[in-house]
Design a protein around this motif. Structure first.
Motif, PDB file in Angstrom:
ATOM      1  N   UNK A 295      21.343  46.916  35.494  1.00 21.37           N
ATOM      2  CA  UNK A 295      21.089  48.268  34.977  1.00 21.37           C
ATOM      3  C   UNK A 295      22.241  48.776  34.111  1.00 21.37           C
ATOM      4  N   UNK A 296      23.357  48.025  34.088  1.00 15.76           N
ATOM      5  CA  UNK A 296      24.475  48.417  33.243  1.00 15.76           C
ATOM      6  C   UNK A 296      25.600  49.139  33.959  1.00 15.76           C
ATOM      7  N   UNK A 297      25.433  49.458  35.248  1.00 15.27           N
ATOM      8  CA  UNK A 297      26.503  50.128  35.987  1.00 15.27           C
ATOM      9  C   UNK A 297      27.493  49.080  36.503  1.00 15.27           C
ATOM     10  N   UNK A 298      28.688  49.531  36.842  1.00 16.66           N
ATOM     11  CA  UNK A 298      29.718  48.643  37.362  1.00 16.66           C
ATOM     12  C   UNK A 298      29.933  48.909  38.847  1.00 16.66           C
ATOM     13  N   UNK A 299      30.203  47.847  39.589  1.00 15.01           N
ATOM     14  CA  UNK A 299      30.590  47.984  40.987  1.00 15.01           C
ATOM     15  C   UNK A 299      31.691  46.987  41.274  1.00 15.01           C
ATOM     16  N   UNK A 300      32.392  47.175  42.372  1.00 17.16           N
ATOM     17  CA  UNK A 300      33.492  46.298  42.746  1.00 17.16           C
ATOM     18  C   UNK A 300      32.927  45.101  43.515  1.00 17.16           C
ATOM     19  N   UNK A 301      32.849  43.965  42.851  1.00 13.54           N
ATOM     20  CA  UNK A 301      32.354  42.735  43.469  1.00 13.54           C
ATOM     21  C   UNK A 301      33.415  42.130  44.379  1.00 13.54           C
ATOM     22  N   UNK A 302      34.670  42.118  43.910  1.00 12.39           N
ATOM     23  CA  UNK A 302      35.768  41.518  44.665  1.00 12.39           C
ATOM     24  C   UNK A 302      36.967  42.454  44.650  1.00 12.39           C
ATOM     25  N   UNK A 303      37.664  42.525  45.786  1.00  9.55           N
ATOM     26  CA  UNK A 303      38.824  43.393  45.968  1.00  9.55           C
ATOM     27  C   UNK A 303      39.808  42.631  46.843  1.00  9.55           C
ATOM     28  N   UNK A 304      40.994  42.362  46.301  1.00  8.70           N
ATOM     29  CA  UNK A 304      42.034  41.649  47.058  1.00  8.70           C
ATOM     30  C   UNK A 304      43.299  42.497  47.095  1.00  8.70           C
ATOM     31  N   UNK A 305      43.765  42.802  48.306  1.00  6.26           N
ATOM     32  CA  UNK A 305      44.928  43.661  48.501  1.00  6.26           C
ATOM     33  C   UNK A 305      45.993  42.915  49.291  1.00  6.26           C
ATOM     34  N   UNK A 306      47.249  43.089  48.840  1.00  5.74           N
ATOM     35  CA  UNK A 306      48.369  42.461  49.550  1.00  5.74           C
ATOM     36  C   UNK A 306      49.606  43.330  49.396  1.00  5.74           C
TER      37      UNK A 306
END
Length: 164
Positions: free
Chosen positions: A149-160
């Motif tokens: 649909x053209x919207x963006x979402x967070x597929x991957x998130x890596x925190x350190x």
């Protein structure tokens, strides 16, 4: 002039230099205002930077509001532990053991992923927790994926945390 690139978020307040335009968006969606002619190649940095502004403002004031940025296919790696799906990701983020938090961004680097019209975002910064004046250094990587649909979402998130 500018084009609207939608960000999959349902309840976001004002942030940074971007504004929201929900005209023509899917129900509950917000849009990020970005400059340029609409081609991802020219807008990836603005998409990434505006996402980062919104993400950390929301994290610092209302972590539960981050749920709208993830999908059931999203994955978070937090200090080596992996969580998949909105429910498990939010369970982790909302159970972190601090009362107050403030992120200070030092650097934000963005790259396009032309094969999926996505954006890879690498953030380094300082994390101020509760009333501690000594910041913790952190690094975080996001992969923002564009939906059909053209919207963006967070597929991957890596925190350190950068300790030692």
């Amino acid at each position: 002039f500018g084009s609207s690139l939608p960000l999959r978020a349902r309840s976001c307040g004002a942030h940074g230099s971007g504004g929201h335009n929900t005209a023509g968006a899917a129900p509950g969606a917000r849009r990020l205002r970005v400059g340029g002619g609409g081609a991802m190649a020219g807008n990836f940095a603005q998409v990434g930077e505006q996402f980062v502004q919104f993400y950390y403002q929301t994290f610092d004031t209302n972590r539960a509001g981050l749920a709208n940025l993830y999908s059931d296919a999203s994955m978070l790696t937090f200090e080596g532990e992996q969580f998949q799906g909105v429910q498990l990701i939010m369970q982790k983020l909302t159970s972190l053991q601090f009362q107050k938090v403030r992120h200070q961004i030092v650097k934000c680097d963005c790259h396009p992923n032309p094969t999926e019209n996505g954006v890879i975002v690498f953030v380094t910064g300082n994390l101020f927790v509760d009333d501690n004046t000594n910041p913790l250094k952190f690094a975080q990587v996001f992969y923002l994926k564009q939906s059909p649909a053209g919207s963006f979402f967070c597929q991957n998130d890596m925190f350190r945390l950068n300790i030692g």
